[in-house]
Structure formats: C-alpha cells, structure tokens
Motif scaffolding. Sequence first.
Motif, PDB file in Angstrom:
ATOM      1  N   GLU A 107      -0.247 -11.326  -3.166  1.00  0.00           N
ATOM      2  CA  GLU A 107      -1.167 -12.205  -3.730  1.00  0.00           C
ATOM      3  C   GLU A 107      -2.481 -11.656  -3.792  1.00  0.00           C
ATOM      4  OE1 GLU A 107      -0.628 -16.041  -1.648  1.00  0.00           O
ATOM      5  OE2 GLU A 107       1.539 -15.768  -1.632  1.00  0.00           O
ATOM      6  N   ALA A 108      -3.024 -11.026  -3.152  1.00  0.00           N
ATOM      7  CA  ALA A 108      -4.224 -10.585  -3.032  1.00  0.00           C
ATOM      8  C   ALA A 108      -4.503  -9.414  -4.005  1.00  0.00           C
ATOM      9  CB  ALA A 108      -4.646  -9.892  -1.433  1.00  0.00           C
ATOM     10  N   GLY A 109      -3.399  -8.909  -4.543  1.00  0.00           N
ATOM     11  CA  GLY A 109      -3.799  -8.025  -5.850  1.00  0.00           C
ATOM     12  C   GLY A 109      -3.391  -6.490  -5.481  1.00  0.00           C
ATOM     13  N   LEU A 110      -2.302  -6.284  -4.620  1.00  0.00           N
ATOM     14  CA  LEU A 110      -2.301  -4.882  -4.101  1.00  0.00           C
ATOM     15  C   LEU A 110      -1.754  -4.050  -5.209  1.00  0.00           C
ATOM     16  CD1 LEU A 110      -2.065  -2.951  -1.721  1.00  0.00           C
ATOM     17  CD2 LEU A 110       0.169  -3.682  -1.480  1.00  0.00           C
ATOM     18  N   TYR A 111      -1.105  -4.580  -6.345  1.00  0.00           N
ATOM     19  CA  TYR A 111      -0.726  -3.800  -7.485  1.00  0.00           C
ATOM     20  C   TYR A 111      -1.794  -3.111  -8.004  1.00  0.00           C
ATOM     21  CZ  TYR A 111       1.291  -3.000 -12.017  1.00  0.00           C
ATOM     22  OH  TYR A 111       1.717  -2.341 -13.403  1.00  0.00           O
ATOM     23  N   ASP A 112      -3.148  -3.799  -8.037  1.00  0.00           N
ATOM     24  CA  ASP A 112      -4.571  -3.362  -8.626  1.00  0.00           C
ATOM     25  C   ASP A 112      -4.977  -2.160  -7.667  1.00  0.00           C
ATOM     26  OD1 ASP A 112      -4.131  -5.028 -10.944  1.00  0.00           O
ATOM     27  OD2 ASP A 112      -5.392  -6.471 -10.019  1.00  0.00           O
ATOM     28  N   ALA A 113      -4.631  -2.020  -6.462  1.00  0.00           N
ATOM     29  CA  ALA A 113      -5.113  -1.171  -5.720  1.00  0.00           C
ATOM     30  C   ALA A 113      -4.148   0.052  -5.128  1.00  0.00           C
ATOM     31  CB  ALA A 113      -5.477  -1.702  -4.355  1.00  0.00           C
ATOM     32  N   LEU A 114      -3.175   0.269  -6.287  1.00  0.00           N
ATOM     33  CA  LEU A 114      -2.353   1.383  -5.696  1.00  0.00           C
ATOM     34  C   LEU A 114      -2.762   2.581  -5.646  1.00  0.00           C
ATOM     35  CD1 LEU A 114       0.789   0.667  -8.344  1.00  0.00           C
ATOM     36  CD2 LEU A 114       0.730   0.226  -5.675  1.00  0.00           C
ATOM     37  N   GLY A 115      -3.686   2.934  -6.090  1.00  0.00           N
ATOM     38  CA  GLY A 115      -4.623   4.373  -5.844  1.00  0.00           C
ATOM     39  C   GLY A 115      -5.002   4.515  -4.589  1.00  0.00           C
ATOM     40  N   ASP A 116      -4.953   3.476  -3.618  1.00  0.00           N
ATOM     41  CA  ASP A 116      -5.573   3.230  -2.329  1.00  0.00           C
ATOM     42  C   ASP A 116      -4.506   3.356  -1.179  1.00  0.00           C
ATOM     43  OD1 ASP A 116      -8.610   3.201  -2.698  1.00  0.00           O
ATOM     44  OD2 ASP A 116      -8.199   1.464  -3.884  1.00  0.00           O
ATOM     45  N   THR A 117      -3.362   3.533  -1.996  1.00  0.00           N
ATOM     46  CA  THR A 117      -2.351   3.427  -0.914  1.00  0.00           C
ATOM     47  C   THR A 117      -1.957   4.202   0.378  1.00  0.00           C
ATOM     48  OG1 THR A 117      -0.864   2.582  -2.930  1.00  0.00           O
ATOM     49  CG2 THR A 117       0.412   3.258  -0.692  1.00  0.00           C
ATOM     50  N   LEU A 118      -2.530   5.461   0.215  1.00  0.00           N
ATOM     51  CA  LEU A 118      -2.600   6.429   1.247  1.00  0.00           C
ATOM     52  C   LEU A 118      -3.588   5.806   2.395  1.00  0.00           C
ATOM     53  CD1 LEU A 118      -1.527   8.930   2.856  1.00  0.00           C
ATOM     54  CD2 LEU A 118      -3.303  10.158   1.460  1.00  0.00           C
ATOM     55  N   ASN A 119      -4.800   5.467   1.895  1.00  0.00           N
ATOM     56  CA  ASN A 119      -5.628   4.951   2.844  1.00  0.00           C
ATOM     57  C   ASN A 119      -5.278   3.734   3.643  1.00  0.00           C
ATOM     58  OD1 ASN A 119      -7.799   6.537   2.737  1.00  0.00           O
ATOM     59  ND2 ASN A 119      -8.568   5.678   0.888  1.00  0.00           N
ATOM     60  N   ILE A 120      -4.588   2.530   2.716  1.00  0.00           N
ATOM     61  CA  ILE A 120      -3.985   1.490   3.307  1.00  0.00           C
ATOM     62  C   ILE A 120      -2.889   1.569   4.463  1.00  0.00           C
ATOM     63  CG2 ILE A 120      -2.623  -0.572   2.745  1.00  0.00           C
ATOM     64  CD1 ILE A 120      -4.515  -0.199  -0.085  1.00  0.00           C
ATOM     65  N   VAL A 121      -1.799   2.751   4.049  1.00  0.00           N
ATOM     66  CA  VAL A 121      -0.755   2.776   4.940  1.00  0.00           C
ATOM     67  C   VAL A 121      -1.033   3.532   5.989  1.00  0.00           C
ATOM     68  CG1 VAL A 121       1.051   2.290   2.994  1.00  0.00           C
ATOM     69  CG2 VAL A 121       0.387   4.516   3.792  1.00  0.00           C
ATOM     70  N   THR A 122      -2.200   4.475   6.293  1.00  0.00           N
ATOM     71  CA  THR A 122      -2.541   5.117   7.155  1.00  0.00           C
ATOM     72  C   THR A 122      -3.497   4.591   8.248  1.00  0.00           C
ATOM     73  OG1 THR A 122      -4.325   6.486   5.936  1.00  0.00           O
ATOM     74  CG2 THR A 122      -1.924   7.340   6.051  1.00  0.00           C
ATOM     75  N   THR A 123      -3.726   3.099   7.873  1.00  0.00           N
ATOM     76  CA  THR A 123      -4.836   2.621   8.889  1.00  0.00           C
ATOM     77  C   THR A 123      -4.392   2.058   9.853  1.00  0.00           C
ATOM     78  OG1 THR A 123      -6.336   2.044   7.023  1.00  0.00           O
ATOM     79  CG2 THR A 123      -6.635   0.911   8.907  1.00  0.00           C
ATOM     80  N   PRO A 124      -3.123   1.577   9.973  1.00  0.00           N
ATOM     81  CA  PRO A 124      -2.337   1.055  11.334  1.00  0.00           C
ATOM     82  C   PRO A 124      -2.200   2.133  12.044  1.00  0.00           C
ATOM     83  CG  PRO A 124      -1.523   0.052   9.160  1.00  0.00           C
ATOM     84  CD  PRO A 124      -2.415   1.032   8.699  1.00  0.00           C
ATOM     85  N   ASP A 125      -2.008   2.135  13.349  1.00  0.00           N
ATOM     86  CA  ASP A 125      -1.484   2.723  14.282  1.00  0.00           C
ATOM     87  C   ASP A 125      -0.244   3.634  13.949  1.00  0.00           C
ATOM     88  OD1 ASP A 125      -3.698   2.392  15.927  1.00  0.00           O
ATOM     89  OD2 ASP A 125      -2.593   1.017  17.398  1.00  0.00           O
ATOM     90  N   ALA A 126      -0.108   4.722  14.085  1.00  0.00           N
ATOM     91  CA  ALA A 126       1.175   5.370  13.740  1.00  0.00           C
ATOM     92  C   ALA A 126       2.358   4.672  14.347  1.00  0.00           C
ATOM     93  CB  ALA A 126       1.208   6.988  14.007  1.00  0.00           C
TER      94      ALA A 126
END
Length: 175
Positions: A107-126
């Motif tokens: 809903e927040a528009g993740l589709y538009d931020a696909l280029g940031d996926t690596l930064n997003i998925v590596t933020t949480p603890d492993a």
Amino acid sequence: MTGLRAKRLMGSTEYSTFRAGDFLRRNPGKEPPSYYMDYGDKYARRFTNETFPDLSDKGKAWLLRSRRTLQEKMEGMLQDPANAGLEHRADELRDRAFDQHSDAYLEAGLYDALGDTLNIVTTPDATEWLSGPTWREAGQTIGGLISQGATDVEDAILKRFKKWKGASVPASRRK
C-alpha cells in the motif's frame, strides 16, 4: 486521549515507544507486548536512522509511507472492539501485526522502490530471515508485487537475486 495521542504520533519513530508506555500506564506492573519495542520501535528507528540515507528518493518516500501505514494498521487493530484484550496476548498481537506487514509495504508503494530492495531486505537482523513468518511475509509481498506489475516485477526480482548472489552485504547491514 490515548487514541488522539497515538494519532499525533502516526508516522514517527516515537509511536511504538508511546504504545509500550501507554500499555504500562494502563496496566501497571504488567509487561507490554514485546512487539512494540523489540520489533516496531527497533525497526522504525533502524530503517529511519541507518537505511533512509542510502535509499533513492522513491525509496525514501516508500519508507515514510510504510512506517505510517504500519502504525495505522496497528492502531486500527488495537482500536477495534473485536480485539479487546489483544495486548494481553503478546504472541497473537505480534503474529497479527506481522501479518499486516506485506499489505502495508505494498500500500505504501513498494513497487516504486524496487531499486532499493537490497537496502530494504538487509536492514533487519539476519536472524529475522531464519523464521517462517519472515519468509511468509516476503512471499506475500513478492506475490503482491507480481500482481501489481506482472512479469516486469518478477523479472526485476529475479535479476536482483542473481546480482545479490555474488554481492557482499555492507558491514552496516550485517546485524
């Protein structure tokens, strides 16, 4: 008053701290649900303080909308009379909150931020990636992205995963 104060804090990094404090005020001597501080507060602050500066403009906009949407969904769940006492069932609150994540991200528009996926998925603890709920959430999110943009999203995700295979994660993202 509680709902009004929570509404004023929507979208801020202070929302989960308020929620935990509000629970303590209403339930002296009781432990607030761990989700508030161990997940909501922790990741609102980490995404804001560590990830936000590295995101594209679209990623930054997504992060701000996502933080607000997650909090609105939590507040809606807490204010629903059908959920009376939910805060006293910490595991259920965590699971139900977690189940709302993929919808909030989409809903927040993740589709538009696909280029940031690596930064997003590596933020949480492993260690977050060791749990079933995280993979379920990721699968739901990817499914939602694919339904929003069909094959272009699927291709973009597959290409990114292939690139990540050989990429190293920056030390600031290894948690």
